[in-house]
Scaffold this motif. Structure first.
Motif, short mmCIF file in Angstrom:
data_model
loop_
_atom_site.label_atom_id
_atom_site.label_comp_id
_atom_site.label_asym_id
_atom_site.label_seq_id
_atom_site.Cartn_x
_atom_site.Cartn_y
_atom_site.Cartn_z
N ARG A 102 0.81 -1.22 0.00
CA ARG A 102 0.00 0.00 0.00
C ARG A 102 0.85 1.27 0.00
O ARG A 102 0.31 2.38 -0.09
N GLY A 103 2.14 1.12 0.14
CA GLY A 103 3.02 2.29 0.14
C GLY A 103 2.93 3.06 -1.17
O GLY A 103 2.80 2.47 -2.25
N LYS A 104 3.01 4.37 -1.09
CA LYS A 104 2.81 5.22 -2.26
C LYS A 104 4.08 5.95 -2.68
O LYS A 104 4.04 6.87 -3.50
N GLY A 105 5.22 5.54 -2.12
CA GLY A 105 6.46 6.25 -2.39
C GLY A 105 6.86 6.27 -3.85
O GLY A 105 7.17 7.33 -4.41
N LYS A 106 6.86 5.10 -4.51
CA LYS A 106 7.29 5.04 -5.90
C LYS A 106 6.34 5.81 -6.81
O LYS A 106 6.77 6.51 -7.73
N VAL A 107 5.04 5.68 -6.54
CA VAL A 107 4.05 6.40 -7.35
C VAL A 107 4.23 7.91 -7.17
O VAL A 107 4.21 8.67 -8.14
N ALA A 108 4.40 8.34 -5.92
CA ALA A 108 4.56 9.76 -5.65
C ALA A 108 5.82 10.31 -6.32
O ALA A 108 5.79 11.40 -6.91
N ASP A 109 6.94 9.56 -6.23
CA ASP A 109 8.18 10.00 -6.86
C ASP A 109 8.02 10.15 -8.36
O ASP A 109 8.39 11.17 -8.96
N ARG A 110 7.46 9.11 -8.98
CA ARG A 110 7.32 9.11 -10.44
C ARG A 110 6.38 10.22 -10.90
O ARG A 110 6.67 10.97 -11.83
N ASP A 111 5.24 10.35 -10.24
CA ASP A 111 4.25 11.34 -10.66
C ASP A 111 4.76 12.76 -10.43
O ASP A 111 4.47 13.67 -11.23
N ALA A 112 5.52 12.97 -9.34
CA ALA A 112 6.06 14.31 -9.09
C ALA A 112 7.04 14.71 -10.19
O ALA A 112 7.04 15.87 -10.64
N VAL A 113 7.87 13.78 -10.64
CA VAL A 113 8.80 14.07 -11.73
C VAL A 113 8.03 14.34 -13.02
O VAL A 113 8.36 15.27 -13.78
N ASP A 114 6.98 13.54 -13.29
CA ASP A 114 6.16 13.75 -14.49
C ASP A 114 5.56 15.16 -14.49
O ASP A 114 5.54 15.83 -15.53
N LEU A 115 5.08 15.59 -13.35
CA LEU A 115 4.50 16.92 -13.24
C LEU A 115 5.55 18.00 -13.48
O LEU A 115 5.30 18.99 -14.17
N ALA A 116 6.74 17.80 -12.90
CA ALA A 116 7.81 18.78 -13.07
C ALA A 116 8.25 18.87 -14.53
O ALA A 116 8.52 19.97 -15.04
N GLU A 117 8.33 17.73 -15.21
CA GLU A 117 8.71 17.74 -16.62
C GLU A 117 7.70 18.54 -17.45
O GLU A 117 8.08 19.36 -18.30
N ALA A 118 6.42 18.28 -17.19
CA ALA A 118 5.39 18.98 -17.95
C ALA A 118 5.39 20.47 -17.66
O ALA A 118 5.24 21.30 -18.56
N ALA A 119 5.58 20.84 -16.39
CA ALA A 119 5.62 22.26 -16.03
C ALA A 119 6.84 22.94 -16.64
O ALA A 119 6.76 24.09 -17.10
N MET A 120 7.97 22.24 -16.66
CA MET A 120 9.20 22.81 -17.21
C MET A 120 9.03 23.18 -18.69
O MET A 120 9.53 24.21 -19.15
N LEU A 121 8.30 22.35 -19.44
CA LEU A 121 8.16 22.55 -20.89
C LEU A 121 6.82 23.18 -21.26
O LEU A 121 6.50 23.27 -22.46
N LYS A 122 6.08 23.60 -20.27
CA LYS A 122 4.72 24.07 -20.48
C LYS A 122 4.60 25.12 -21.59
O LYS A 122 3.66 25.09 -22.40
N ASN A 123 5.51 26.05 -21.65
CA ASN A 123 5.44 27.14 -22.63
C ASN A 123 6.29 26.90 -23.87
O ASN A 123 6.57 27.84 -24.63
N ARG A 124 6.70 25.63 -24.09
CA ARG A 124 7.58 25.35 -25.23
C ARG A 124 6.97 24.36 -26.21
O ARG A 124 7.66 23.77 -27.04
N VAL A 125 5.65 24.17 -26.11
CA VAL A 125 4.95 23.30 -27.06
C VAL A 125 5.12 23.85 -28.47
O VAL A 125 4.99 25.05 -28.70
N GLY A 126 5.44 22.97 -29.41
CA GLY A 126 5.69 23.37 -30.79
C GLY A 126 7.17 23.47 -31.14
O GLY A 126 7.53 23.46 -32.32
N GLU A 127 8.03 23.56 -30.12
CA GLU A 127 9.47 23.61 -30.37
C GLU A 127 9.99 22.22 -30.76
O GLU A 127 9.40 21.19 -30.39
N VAL A 128 11.10 22.20 -31.48
CA VAL A 128 11.74 20.95 -31.90
C VAL A 128 13.01 20.75 -31.07
O VAL A 128 13.82 21.67 -30.93
N PHE A 129 13.16 19.54 -30.53
CA PHE A 129 14.29 19.21 -29.68
C PHE A 129 15.05 18.02 -30.25
O PHE A 129 14.50 17.20 -30.99
N GLU A 130 16.33 17.92 -29.89
CA GLU A 130 17.14 16.74 -30.21
C GLU A 130 17.02 15.79 -29.03
O GLU A 130 17.37 16.13 -27.90
N VAL A 131 16.47 14.58 -29.27
CA VAL A 131 16.24 13.63 -28.19
C VAL A 131 16.89 12.29 -28.54
O VAL A 131 17.18 12.00 -29.69
#
Length: 483
Positions: free
Chosen positions: A392-421
């Motif tokens: 029932r521990g939520k540590g892994k879910v919380a860690d993963r989801d927090a990073v997902d949120l941070a990634e989306a917030a970081m790129l929030k205003n850069r939709v449409g840009e092209v990146f080298e991945v």
């Protein structure tokens, strides 16, 4: 320590903060302790139960991030007369403050583990305990479970035992400072020995077939009121420190197996021939030279996570490992599977009782076994429930989801840009995968990528950012499209 950081805009930070609050609400994370639990914590602190044995003579030290206050482990390392080493490893004695069946215990069984979010920490126990007299902070006498490991000149453990004692840590060190002192040759002998013993233990691990990976961690931090998203490379001292914890966890597992009662952290070997062949195919597709007779663990040790192709292999292959679980046994009814495949030995969680529920129980079982006593009734009564509790521990879910949120917030205003991945993961179920995971170096983002043509693992491609929305309902908050 190599860090790549990007600052978020005020708008992105506000969006991330709001999304993190929504995440905690969605996961039903209790950010405050009930009044009855806080009262019980105050009462426990006011009535300490110190053990009789006094080992405050040991000049213990801790190694943790600079801001940490809930310190589970402290150590002292020395050479033994005649050769070899002795490691004293003190673990916070949570049971000295938490009584089974009482409010603190019940709350811990609800929380399961400490949760770490970029903007706050949700502790397993009230800070008056976990950051107070239960923590191995320097300069305070505290109760502890004191392990003693004797090692030979090659770093192999020859004897281990644990008992209760009063201890007093002398220094709170941090990873970067310790690494600098060891590299400069200015570290005190006990600290300097961490490098010597740690390297020997890494060699022992390699000999038994243990698996060590040094993939950079994605880390979201809040510094001076601003969020940062970065890849953090692992320092050698972190690996040496981890070897002390692994050594103790393996000793705890063996003590419990010998006593006939315990709870292990187990992981089965991958036996699916399709999975095994897939891992070999991935290596071949990335031009990784996997010599005949070389095991997966041996191959991993030769790889460089900073190499995009090696990182792609590690990311893809690691996802195929069998999931670890908790295994309980009693009355010498030893299960067939007692090993943790990645560690290549029996292993138990026992070194982080301030932050993980199960460790309080394994500690009690080991103390009882070493004293040749029966385990406490409260431990036996809870034993078979612990695997379900830990699930029932939520540590892994919380860690993963927090990073997902941070990634989306970081790129929030850069939709449409092209990146080298770099393509570090693909859909392994199809022959011509058109979906996978893209790795972006700066900012530190990993997101889903789709393509009109097959994606090649390890390839560098140009990709347009199609979505970056921390409030998107679904897992793929960041989405790239190959162009």
């Amino acid at each position: 320590m190599r860090r790549r950081q990007m600052h978020m805009s005020d708008e992105a930070q506000a969006a991330l903060l709001s999304a993190l609050q929504e995440l905690r609400t969605e996961l039903k994370i209790p950010t405050k302790f009930p009044k009855r639990v806080l009262a019980a914590a105050d009462e426990a602190v006011a009535k300490p139960q110190p053990p009789a044995e006094d080992r405050t003579d040991l000049p213990l030290f801790t190694i943790d991030p600079p801001t940490s206050k809930d310190l589970d482990q402290a150590m002292h390392l020395e050479r033994r007369a005649g050769g070899g080493y002795r490691v004293h490893y003190a673990i916070a004695d949570v049971a000295a403050f938490v009584e089974a069946g009482r409010p603190l215990d019940a709350e811990a069984h609800d929380r399961i583990e400490t949760l770490y979010f970029p903007d706050l920490k949700v502790p397993l126990y009230p800070p008056v305990i976990s950051e107070g007299p239960a923590s191995l902070l320097p300069g305070q006498v505290v109760p502890a479970l004191l392990w003693q490991h004797d090692l030979d000149a090659y770093g192999k453990v020859t004897a281990s035992s644990v008992g209760r004692a009063k201890v007093c840590s002398q220094a709170k060190l941090n990873y970067q400072g310790v690494q600098q002192d060891i590299d400069a040759g200015t570290a005190e002998e006990s600290v300097a020995l961490l490098s010597e013993i740690g390297r020997l233990r890494e060699a022992v691990e390699a000999d038994r077939g243990g698996l060590s990976m040094n993939l950079p961690d994605q880390e979201v931090t809040l510094v001076d009121g601003a969020f940062r998203l970065s890849y953090v490379a692992t320092l050698p001292v972190e690996g040496w420190n981890e070897q002390m914890s692994l050594m103790t966890g393996m000793a705890a597992a063996q003590i419990m197996l010998d006593s006939g009662t315990g709870i292990l952290r187990t992981q089965k070997e991958t036996s699916d021939q399709k999975v095994i062949q897939r891992v070999h195919d991935i290596a071949a597709s990335l031009d990784i030279d996997w010599q005949p007779g070389l095991t997966y663990a041996q191959l991993v040790r030769k790889l460089d996570p900073t190499n995009p192709k090696h990182m792609a292999f590690l990311s893809e292959a690691t996802a195929m490992l069998v999931r670890a679980e908790y295994t309980v046994f009693r009355d010498h009814q030893i299960p067939d599977d007692t090993k943790h495949a990645s560690i290549a030995a029996p292993y138990a969680h026992c070194t982080a009782p301030l932050r993980r529920l199960v460790d309080r129980y394994t500690g009690e079982l080991c103390v009882a076994a070493c004293a040749q006593k029966a385990p406490p009734d409260w431990v036996l009564e809870a034993l078979y429930c612990l695997p379900c509790d830990m699930e029932r521990g939520k540590g892994k879910v919380a860690d993963r989801d927090a990073v997902d949120l941070a990634e989306a917030a970081m790129l929030k205003n850069r939709v449409g840009e092209v990146f080298e991945v770099t393509i570090i993961n693909t859909d392994s179920e199809v022959g011509s995968p058109k979906e996978g995971t893209a790795h972006l170096a700066e900012p530190a983002v990993m997101g889903k990528i789709t393509s009109g043509t097959p994606l090649k693992l390890g390839a560098s491609v140009r990709a347009e950012l199609k979505r970056a929305d921390p409030f998107f309902v679904g897992k793929q908050k960041v989405l790239f499209r190959a162009v």
